[in-house]
Design a protein around this motif. Structure first.
Motif, short mmCIF file in Angstrom:
data_model
loop_
_atom_site.label_atom_id
_atom_site.label_comp_id
_atom_site.label_asym_id
_atom_site.label_seq_id
_atom_site.Cartn_x
_atom_site.Cartn_y
_atom_site.Cartn_z
N MET A 1 0.85 -1.19 0.00
CA MET A 1 0.00 0.00 0.00
C MET A 1 0.89 1.25 0.00
N ASN A 2 0.46 2.22 -0.73
CA ASN A 2 1.15 3.50 -0.80
C ASN A 2 1.28 4.08 0.61
N PRO A 3 2.45 4.62 0.98
CA PRO A 3 2.63 5.14 2.35
C PRO A 3 1.71 6.32 2.68
N ILE A 4 1.34 7.11 1.69
CA ILE A 4 0.39 8.20 1.95
C ILE A 4 -0.95 7.62 2.37
N LEU A 5 -1.42 6.65 1.60
CA LEU A 5 -2.70 6.01 1.91
C LEU A 5 -2.62 5.26 3.24
N ALA A 6 -1.46 4.67 3.53
CA ALA A 6 -1.28 3.95 4.80
C ALA A 6 -1.44 4.89 5.99
N ILE A 7 -0.89 6.10 5.90
CA ILE A 7 -1.04 7.07 7.00
C ILE A 7 -2.51 7.43 7.19
N PHE A 8 -3.22 7.64 6.08
CA PHE A 8 -4.65 7.95 6.20
C PHE A 8 -5.40 6.79 6.86
N LYS A 9 -5.10 5.57 6.43
CA LYS A 9 -5.77 4.39 7.00
C LYS A 9 -5.43 4.24 8.49
N GLU A 10 -4.17 4.52 8.82
CA GLU A 10 -3.72 4.42 10.21
C GLU A 10 -4.54 5.34 11.12
N HIS A 11 -5.04 6.44 10.56
CA HIS A 11 -5.81 7.41 11.34
C HIS A 11 -7.30 7.31 11.06
N ASN A 12 -7.71 6.12 10.60
CA ASN A 12 -9.13 5.80 10.39
C ASN A 12 -9.84 6.74 9.43
N ILE A 13 -9.12 7.20 8.41
CA ILE A 13 -9.74 8.00 7.36
C ILE A 13 -10.38 7.00 6.39
N SER A 14 -11.65 7.17 6.13
CA SER A 14 -12.38 6.21 5.30
C SER A 14 -11.95 6.27 3.84
N ASP A 15 -12.23 5.19 3.12
CA ASP A 15 -11.94 5.16 1.69
C ASP A 15 -12.67 6.28 0.97
N VAL A 16 -13.89 6.56 1.39
CA VAL A 16 -14.67 7.64 0.77
C VAL A 16 -13.97 8.97 0.97
N GLN A 17 -13.51 9.24 2.20
CA GLN A 17 -12.81 10.50 2.49
C GLN A 17 -11.51 10.59 1.70
N ILE A 18 -10.79 9.49 1.61
CA ILE A 18 -9.53 9.48 0.86
C ILE A 18 -9.79 9.78 -0.61
N ASN A 19 -10.79 9.12 -1.18
CA ASN A 19 -11.12 9.37 -2.59
C ASN A 19 -11.55 10.81 -2.80
N GLU A 20 -12.37 11.34 -1.89
CA GLU A 20 -12.81 12.73 -2.01
C GLU A 20 -11.62 13.68 -1.92
N LEU A 21 -10.69 13.39 -1.01
CA LEU A 21 -9.50 14.23 -0.86
C LEU A 21 -8.69 14.26 -2.15
N PHE A 22 -8.44 13.10 -2.74
CA PHE A 22 -7.65 13.06 -3.97
C PHE A 22 -8.42 13.63 -5.15
N GLN A 23 -9.74 13.50 -5.14
CA GLN A 23 -10.54 14.13 -6.18
C GLN A 23 -10.42 15.64 -6.06
N THR A 24 -10.48 16.15 -4.82
CA THR A 24 -10.31 17.58 -4.58
C THR A 24 -8.91 18.03 -5.01
N LEU A 25 -7.90 17.20 -4.74
CA LEU A 25 -6.53 17.51 -5.15
C LEU A 25 -6.45 17.72 -6.65
N THR A 26 -7.19 16.93 -7.42
CA THR A 26 -7.14 17.06 -8.87
C THR A 26 -7.85 18.33 -9.35
N GLU A 27 -8.75 18.85 -8.54
CA GLU A 27 -9.53 20.02 -8.95
C GLU A 27 -8.99 21.32 -8.35
N ASN A 28 -8.58 21.25 -7.09
CA ASN A 28 -8.16 22.46 -6.39
C ASN A 28 -7.18 22.09 -5.27
N PRO A 29 -5.88 22.09 -5.56
CA PRO A 29 -4.90 21.67 -4.55
C PRO A 29 -4.96 22.47 -3.25
N PHE A 30 -5.32 23.76 -3.33
CA PHE A 30 -5.41 24.55 -2.10
C PHE A 30 -6.55 24.03 -1.21
#
Length: 83
Positions: free
Chosen positions: A1-30
């Motif tokens: 598993m990617n270490p970025i994703l592993a840190i999110f998982k370690e802190h109980n960030i859901s798959d939905v939240q992770i996907n939303e975060l990376f979707q936001t990254l593609t649209e608006n990094p700020f």
């Protein structure tokens, strides 16, 4: 598993939240940076995460690909940040 994703998982960030975060990254990094701050990850882990990304920016691409998102959108968002 990617270490970025592993840190999110370690802190109980859901798959939905992770996907939303990376979707936001593609649209608006700020906005993505603000979202990361709201996830409740301790500051020392965020520093570790940022250090990993700064040392190996390819980790972002690996995480995006692992999530099945379009990396070209990340590149386009990054280009918007360039002066």
């Amino acid at each position: 598993m990617n270490p970025i994703l592993a840190i999110f998982k370690e802190h109980n960030i859901s798959d939905v939240q992770i996907n939303e975060l990376f979707q936001t990254l593609t649209e608006n990094p700020f906005a993505a940076m603000a979202t990361i701050g709201q996830l409740g990850i301790p500051a020392e882990k965020l520093q570790q995460l940022m250090g990993m990304v700064m040392q190996n920016p390819a980790l972002i691409k690996e995480a995006v690909v692992e999530l099945g998102l379009d990396f070209s959108k990340v590149e386009a968002a990054k280009a918007q940040l360039q002066p």
